[in-house]
Design a protein around this motif. Structure first.
Motif, PDB file in Angstrom:
ATOM      1  N   ALA A  83      15.371 -63.329 -31.639  1.00  0.00           N
ATOM      2  CA  ALA A  83      14.172 -62.670 -32.168  1.00  0.00           C
ATOM      3  C   ALA A  83      12.895 -63.210 -31.535  1.00  0.00           C
ATOM      4  CB  ALA A  83      14.107 -62.829 -33.682  1.00  0.00           C
ATOM      5  N   VAL A  84      12.981 -64.370 -30.892  1.00  0.00           N
ATOM      6  CA  VAL A  84      11.801 -64.979 -30.273  1.00  0.00           C
ATOM      7  C   VAL A  84      11.566 -64.439 -28.864  1.00  0.00           C
ATOM      8  CG1 VAL A  84      10.726 -67.194 -29.644  1.00  0.00           C
ATOM      9  CG2 VAL A  84      12.189 -67.051 -31.646  1.00  0.00           C
ATOM     10  N   ILE A  85      12.558 -63.755 -28.301  1.00  0.00           N
ATOM     11  CA  ILE A  85      12.455 -63.292 -26.917  1.00  0.00           C
ATOM     12  C   ILE A  85      11.186 -62.488 -26.656  1.00  0.00           C
ATOM     13  CG2 ILE A  85      13.520 -61.779 -25.185  1.00  0.00           C
ATOM     14  CD1 ILE A  85      16.235 -62.743 -26.200  1.00  0.00           C
ATOM     15  N   PRO A  86      10.796 -61.534 -27.515  1.00  0.00           N
ATOM     16  CA  PRO A  86       9.538 -60.811 -27.245  1.00  0.00           C
ATOM     17  C   PRO A  86       8.330 -61.731 -27.136  1.00  0.00           C
ATOM     18  CG  PRO A  86      10.828 -59.640 -28.894  1.00  0.00           C
ATOM     19  CD  PRO A  86      11.504 -60.968 -28.681  1.00  0.00           C
ATOM     20  N   LEU A  87       8.310 -62.793 -27.925  1.00  0.00           N
ATOM     21  CA  LEU A  87       7.200 -63.743 -27.838  1.00  0.00           C
ATOM     22  C   LEU A  87       7.242 -64.525 -26.532  1.00  0.00           C
ATOM     23  CD1 LEU A  87       6.799 -65.380 -31.375  1.00  0.00           C
ATOM     24  CD2 LEU A  87       5.448 -63.573 -30.318  1.00  0.00           C
ATOM     25  N   VAL A  88       8.438 -64.911 -26.122  1.00  0.00           N
ATOM     26  CA  VAL A  88       8.575 -65.659 -24.868  1.00  0.00           C
ATOM     27  C   VAL A  88       8.087 -64.815 -23.700  1.00  0.00           C
ATOM     28  CG1 VAL A  88      10.224 -66.771 -23.304  1.00  0.00           C
ATOM     29  CG2 VAL A  88      10.493 -67.021 -25.775  1.00  0.00           C
ATOM     30  N   LEU A  89       8.307 -63.509 -23.788  1.00  0.00           N
ATOM     31  CA  LEU A  89       7.905 -62.611 -22.712  1.00  0.00           C
ATOM     32  C   LEU A  89       6.410 -62.324 -22.705  1.00  0.00           C
ATOM     33  CD1 LEU A  89      10.841 -60.040 -22.905  1.00  0.00           C
ATOM     34  CD2 LEU A  89      10.452 -61.722 -21.094  1.00  0.00           C
ATOM     35  N   THR A  90       5.768 -62.474 -23.840  1.00  0.00           N
ATOM     36  CA  THR A  90       4.362 -62.073 -23.936  1.00  0.00           C
ATOM     37  C   THR A  90       3.395 -63.219 -24.183  1.00  0.00           C
ATOM     38  OG1 THR A  90       4.626 -61.604 -26.308  1.00  0.00           O
ATOM     39  CG2 THR A  90       4.953 -59.775 -24.773  1.00  0.00           C
ATOM     40  N   ARG A  91       3.921 -64.364 -24.590  1.00  0.00           N
ATOM     41  CA  ARG A  91       3.055 -65.508 -24.867  1.00  0.00           C
ATOM     42  C   ARG A  91       3.260 -66.579 -23.806  1.00  0.00           C
ATOM     43  NH1 ARG A  91      -0.808 -63.565 -27.849  1.00  0.00           N
ATOM     44  NH2 ARG A  91      -0.101 -62.639 -29.800  1.00  0.00           N
ATOM     45  N   ARG A  92       2.191 -67.221 -23.419  1.00  0.00           N
ATOM     46  CA  ARG A  92       2.269 -68.323 -22.473  1.00  0.00           C
ATOM     47  C   ARG A  92       2.070 -69.637 -23.209  1.00  0.00           C
ATOM     48  NH1 ARG A  92       4.488 -65.086 -20.315  1.00  0.00           N
ATOM     49  NH2 ARG A  92       4.089 -64.055 -18.325  1.00  0.00           N
ATOM     50  N   THR A  93       2.975 -70.553 -22.987  1.00  0.00           N
ATOM     51  CA  THR A  93       2.890 -71.831 -23.668  1.00  0.00           C
ATOM     52  C   THR A  93       1.780 -72.699 -23.081  1.00  0.00           C
ATOM     53  OG1 THR A  93       4.103 -73.831 -24.239  1.00  0.00           O
ATOM     54  CG2 THR A  93       4.635 -72.818 -22.147  1.00  0.00           C
ATOM     55  N   SER A  94       1.188 -73.509 -23.916  1.00  0.00           N
ATOM     56  CA  SER A  94       0.157 -74.436 -23.459  1.00  0.00           C
ATOM     57  C   SER A  94       0.611 -75.880 -23.613  1.00  0.00           C
ATOM     58  CB  SER A  94      -1.137 -74.219 -24.259  1.00  0.00           C
ATOM     59  OG  SER A  94      -0.893 -74.365 -25.651  1.00  0.00           O
ATOM     60  N   SER A  95       1.868 -76.055 -23.968  1.00  0.00           N
ATOM     61  CA  SER A  95       2.409 -77.389 -24.198  1.00  0.00           C
ATOM     62  C   SER A  95       3.086 -77.904 -22.934  1.00  0.00           C
ATOM     63  CB  SER A  95       3.417 -77.350 -25.352  1.00  0.00           C
ATOM     64  OG  SER A  95       4.201 -78.518 -25.365  1.00  0.00           O
ATOM     65  N   ARG A  96       2.708 -79.109 -22.521  1.00  0.00           N
ATOM     66  CA  ARG A  96       3.307 -79.694 -21.323  1.00  0.00           C
ATOM     67  C   ARG A  96       4.809 -79.895 -21.505  1.00  0.00           C
ATOM     68  NH1 ARG A  96       0.664 -85.148 -19.203  1.00  0.00           N
ATOM     69  NH2 ARG A  96      -1.091 -83.685 -19.072  1.00  0.00           N
ATOM     70  N   ALA A  97       5.204 -80.377 -22.687  1.00  0.00           N
ATOM     71  CA  ALA A  97       6.627 -80.631 -22.930  1.00  0.00           C
ATOM     72  C   ALA A  97       7.452 -79.350 -22.872  1.00  0.00           C
ATOM     73  CB  ALA A  97       6.806 -81.319 -24.281  1.00  0.00           C
ATOM     74  N   SER A  98       6.896 -78.254 -23.401  1.00  0.00           N
ATOM     75  CA  SER A  98       7.665 -77.024 -23.440  1.00  0.00           C
ATOM     76  C   SER A  98       7.721 -76.318 -22.086  1.00  0.00           C
ATOM     77  CB  SER A  98       7.079 -76.069 -24.491  1.00  0.00           C
ATOM     78  OG  SER A  98       5.767 -75.698 -24.137  1.00  0.00           O
ATOM     79  N   LEU A  99       6.925 -76.794 -21.127  1.00  0.00           N
ATOM     80  CA  LEU A  99       7.009 -76.273 -19.762  1.00  0.00           C
ATOM     81  C   LEU A  99       8.069 -77.017 -18.948  1.00  0.00           C
ATOM     82  CD1 LEU A  99       3.259 -75.689 -18.881  1.00  0.00           C
ATOM     83  CD2 LEU A  99       5.033 -73.944 -19.054  1.00  0.00           C
ATOM     84  N   ALA A 100       8.692 -78.020 -19.554  1.00  0.00           N
ATOM     85  CA  ALA A 100       9.704 -78.811 -18.853  1.00  0.00           C
ATOM     86  C   ALA A 100      10.858 -77.976 -18.311  1.00  0.00           C
ATOM     87  CB  ALA A 100      10.223 -79.919 -19.762  1.00  0.00           C
ATOM     88  N   PRO A 101      11.383 -76.974 -19.067  1.00  0.00           N
ATOM     89  CA  PRO A 101      12.472 -76.168 -18.502  1.00  0.00           C
ATOM     90  C   PRO A 101      12.054 -75.422 -17.232  1.00  0.00           C
ATOM     91  CG  PRO A 101      12.377 -75.889 -20.872  1.00  0.00           C
ATOM     92  CD  PRO A 101      11.142 -76.639 -20.483  1.00  0.00           C
ATOM     93  N   ALA A 102      10.845 -74.886 -17.219  1.00  0.00           N
ATOM     94  CA  ALA A 102      10.362 -74.187 -16.029  1.00  0.00           C
ATOM     95  C   ALA A 102      10.213 -75.158 -14.863  1.00  0.00           C
ATOM     96  CB  ALA A 102       9.032 -73.505 -16.326  1.00  0.00           C
ATOM     97  N   GLU A 103       9.719 -76.361 -15.152  1.00  0.00           N
ATOM     98  CA  GLU A 103       9.598 -77.381 -14.108  1.00  0.00           C
ATOM     99  C   GLU A 103      10.978 -77.752 -13.562  1.00  0.00           C
ATOM    100  OE1 GLU A 103       8.567 -80.410 -11.510  1.00  0.00           O
ATOM    101  OE2 GLU A 103       7.318 -78.819 -12.381  1.00  0.00           O
ATOM    102  N   ALA A 104      11.959 -77.890 -14.447  1.00  0.00           N
ATOM    103  CA  ALA A 104      13.314 -78.247 -14.010  1.00  0.00           C
ATOM    104  C   ALA A 104      13.899 -77.158 -13.119  1.00  0.00           C
ATOM    105  CB  ALA A 104      14.210 -78.477 -15.228  1.00  0.00           C
TER     106      ALA A 104
END
Length: 219
Positions: free
Chosen positions: A93-114
């Motif tokens: 159910a969170v997928i629409p938010l993941v597609l439309t919202r950009r995170t501002s948390s450094r820790a939560s950007l870790a998967p993208a960095e990996a």
């Protein structure tokens, strides 16, 4: 005065509501009830619905189990992509938010960095790395989104969907009519097979990327 809640508390309760009731179920009022406080109290922590949704995205991103890097960039890319997919599948159910919202948390950007780092270990940089990163990310999210659409479909199962497509116009849509029952029997394997195709393409794509090569290939 010591804060009554932490952002982690709010994230966990908000995510639990979305998992249970969907995005429409997440309101300041429902979150306040879950935390056993008043709705106005929450505005001391989050100042808007958008900020609350960003916290939910951060919460899901932080759940991704990032594997340790190795000297095999293909295996690492597969491992990170799989970890992302499993997390999104667990919280569809969170997928629409993941597609439309950009995170501002450094820790939560870790998967993208990996993911980007794994691809970079394959010798990619610049445009090559950007395109590869976007391609793998889009594949992961696209597959997860397709699975979400299937869960929300009115058909009881994939077989019902296959029958609907096959019944539309088998003469006018012969390829889709034949493909529909294959999809009904192939549930759960699209990700693994599809990711193999994507990674194989990255391995065999000449580098550095040359836009003139692409143009000649389309002419």
């Amino acid at each position: 005065m010591r804060a009554r809640f932490t952002l982690v508390d709010i994230q966990q309760h908000a995510l639990a509501i979305v998992d249970r009731d969907g995005l429409v179920g997440l309101t300041m009022r429902s979150l306040a009830a879950s935390l056993q406080t008043g709705a106005m109290t929450l505005y001391n922590y989050v100042d808007s619905r958008e900020a609350l949704e960003e916290l939910v995205v951060d919460a899901v991103s932080a759940l991704v189990e990032i594997p340790e890097p190795t000297d095999d960039w293909v295996a690492d890319t597969r491992a990170v992509a799989t970890a992302l997919w499993r997390t999104f599948r667990a919280h569809p159910a969170v997928i629409p938010l993941v597609l439309t919202r950009r995170t501002s948390s450094r820790a939560s950007l870790a998967p993208a960095e990996a993911l980007a780092a794994a691809l970079a270990r394959g010798g990619m940089d610049g445009v090559d790395l950007f395109v590869a990163f976007r391609t793998v990310s889009a594949f992961v999210m696209g597959i997860a989104q397709n699975e979400l659409a299937g869960r929300l479909s009115r058909e009881k199962d994939a077989g019902d969907a296959a029958q609907r497509v096959a019944a539309l116009a088998p003469d006018a849509l012969p390829t889709l009519s034949k493909l529909a029952p294959v999809g009904a029997e192939f549930t759960g394997q699209e990700f693994e097979r599809g990711l193999t195709v994507v990674l194989s393409g990255l391995v065999h794509t000449p580098r550095p990327f040359d836009s003139s090569d692409q143009a000649s290939g389309l002419s």
